[in-house]
Design an enzyme around this catalytic site. Sequence first.
Site, PDB file in Angstrom:
ATOM      1  N   LYS A   1      34.164  41.871  27.023  1.00 40.55           N
ATOM      2  CA  LYS A   1      34.361  43.140  27.751  1.00 40.55           C
ATOM      3  C   LYS A   1      35.573  42.907  28.658  1.00 40.55           C
ATOM      4  CE  LYS A   1      34.080  45.282  31.079  1.00 40.55           C
ATOM      5  NZ  LYS A   1      35.320  45.837  31.705  1.00 40.55           N
TER       6      LYS A   1
ATOM      7  N   GLU B   1      39.465  47.186  31.852  1.00 41.40           N
ATOM      8  CA  GLU B   1      39.845  48.504  31.318  1.00 41.40           C
ATOM      9  C   GLU B   1      41.271  48.874  31.723  1.00 41.40           C
ATOM     10  OE1 GLU B   1      37.712  47.638  33.631  1.00 41.40           O
ATOM     11  OE2 GLU B   1      36.922  49.339  34.795  1.00 41.40           O
ATOM     12  N   ARG B   2      41.904  48.035  32.591  1.00 42.16           N
ATOM     13  CA  ARG B   2      43.255  48.392  33.045  1.00 42.16           C
ATOM     14  C   ARG B   2      44.337  47.938  32.069  1.00 42.16           C
ATOM     15  NH1 ARG B   2      42.388  46.137  38.960  1.00 42.16           N
ATOM     16  NH2 ARG B   2      40.253  46.866  39.109  1.00 42.16           N
TER      17      ARG B   2
ATOM     18  N   CYS C   1      44.850  34.517  40.944  1.00 46.78           N
ATOM     19  CA  CYS C   1      43.781  33.912  41.746  1.00 46.78           C
ATOM     20  C   CYS C   1      44.214  32.559  42.295  1.00 46.78           C
ATOM     21  CB  CYS C   1      42.514  33.758  40.931  1.00 46.78           C
ATOM     22  SG  CYS C   1      42.696  32.531  39.646  1.00 46.78           S
TER      23      CYS C   1
ATOM     24  N   GLU D   1      41.259  38.822  50.573  1.00 53.72           N
ATOM     25  CA  GLU D   1      42.220  38.556  49.503  1.00 53.72           C
ATOM     26  C   GLU D   1      43.101  39.797  49.371  1.00 53.72           C
ATOM     27  OE1 GLU D   1      40.683  38.626  45.431  1.00 53.72           O
ATOM     28  OE2 GLU D   1      41.932  36.893  44.973  1.00 53.72           O
TER      29      GLU D   1
ATOM     30  N   SER E   1      36.609  39.816  40.866  1.00 56.06           N
ATOM     31  CA  SER E   1      36.504  39.759  42.327  1.00 56.06           C
ATOM     32  C   SER E   1      35.117  39.241  42.744  1.00 56.06           C
ATOM     33  CB  SER E   1      36.752  41.156  42.905  1.00 56.06           C
ATOM     34  OG  SER E   1      35.807  42.055  42.366  1.00 56.06           O
TER      35      SER E   1
ATOM     36  N   PHE F   1      41.822  41.969  35.120  1.00 57.22           N
ATOM     37  CA  PHE F   1      43.083  42.525  34.612  1.00 57.22           C
ATOM     38  C   PHE F   1      44.232  41.539  34.697  1.00 57.22           C
ATOM     39  CE2 PHE F   1      43.998  43.119  39.098  1.00 57.22           C
ATOM     40  CZ  PHE F   1      45.372  42.915  39.142  1.00 57.22           C
TER      41      PHE F   1
END
Length: 499
Positions: free
Chosen positions: A173, A176-177, A281, A384, A226, A149
């Site tokens: 893909k 979805e957020r 990240c 994290e 993640s 996201f």
Amino acid sequence: MEELTHYINGARVAGASGRFADVFNPATGEVQARVPLASKDELDAAVAKAAAAQPAWAATNPQRRARVLMEFVRLLNRDMDKLAEALSREHGKTLPDAAGDVQRGLEVVEFCIGAPHLLKGEYTDSAGPGIDMYSMRQALGVVAGITPFNFPAMIPMWKFAPAIACGNAFILKPSERDPSVPIMLAELMTEAGLPEGILQVVNGDKDAVDAILDNETIQAIGFVGSTPIAQYIYSRGCANGKRVQCFGGAKNHMIIMPDADMDQAADALVGAGYGAAGERCMAISVAVPVGDDTADRLIEKLVPRIEALKVGPYTAGKDVDYGPLVTGAAKERVLGLVESGIEQGAELVVDGRDFRLQGYEDGFFVGPHLFDRVTRDMDIYKQEIFGPVLSTVRAKSYEDALAHAMDHEYGNGTAIFTRDGDAARDFANRINIGMVGVNVPIPVPLAYHTFGGWKKSGFGDLNQHGPDAFRFYTRTKTVTARWPSGIKEGGEFSIPVME
Ligand code: NAD
């Protein structure tokens, strides 16, 4: 409420599974849209259409393929404001930061316009008597990307631009957020002249991901997200015989040596620690001053800067340093980790727990936090956090600081702030981390270098973008050709060797 779609064969297509996920406006906390979650059948159908379109695309002259990307760059610049606004609305990051998200993707597209040169292959004339040998880089076929996201424009472009430049068809893909921008990017690729079926956007969750992992047509998967999901996708994708590269989480340390310019270090830490609410990240989440005196001087410089940070909705424009977290669940997780830090003995020097924004009480905002005296055993050090929380670990010496960064399980990025060239050089040479900054807090390589972490931040052999992307999205075929010039003797039965 807006109902989002997939993007198949050059058009928006409604979801057929009956399953949806909510898409929030993180600044207000409201559900602003719902995104369809594809079933295995929908994913497989999109892949079949991509597979039908791919051979003609691979057979297209590479310069013509590159021209589509050239036009795509023009369209990205034309629609920059629109893309940034749509991105901020679903992600929450500020408008300048959202434009940066698009821009860092665009730069990789620009690099990919050089595909004809990068795909040229190798040739050896007269490898033997009358023998020539050549190696060509060929497209893999249909490949897929699964993206996170936090960079909904940049990371999809890092994936699909090189893959498509190489002649592959691509199944994206996205997260979805924040799924709107990936659809907009696919539409712009169509407008730029990409044939139908070469870029399919299939929205979804674990079901769609598992369908990608098990689809026999898909040859390669690039993932960013993640670490637990990276490990899952890497192991299952590899077990299914696919080429897989997965980039995972991070815990980036910044070492501050006693001779560092403390104002410069504090400015860098505030930007790198709190920019995008820490949802990067490459964010710096651990400051490691060397020696107590350095730590005291650093904290003194940091506190007023952190207390002056402006937190607000993207609609406030440039007057905001960072926005809300992406979801209410992300906010709860970050605040839970802050509590664990206090319970486990860290000193909370700047406390953002009571942060409230008038008119946005239901938004997912988290005030800035600064911890001092963080130690290795604490959850806020091991995990994290992915929020606006900076931890300070006081190192006894340079070797102690180096050991902290070396021993941590993540190895995405790191930085050292110093005026000593010898210390900087030693650090860059010895550190077991993929991307290193010297007086640069967020050392994200430019498009023509490659991007990738070590240890639990990266799984697979090759990095993202730069020349590695062209290796990842192609396979090498080597042809040995002899054109006899006269009558030859009988067959040879031992392996040919050079005399
Ligand atoms: P995430 O792992 O939750 O999701 C990433 C993708 O995996 C999404 O498309 C999601 O739909 C899918 N996914 C989620 N759960 C799944 C499951 N159980 N099975 C299969 N697929 C699943 O990550 P995120 O929260 O979207 O992104 C933040 C993470 O990404 C952070 O850890 C961050 O460090 C990392 N990240 C890494 C890099 C890098 O280059 N190393 C870059 C950006 C972000």
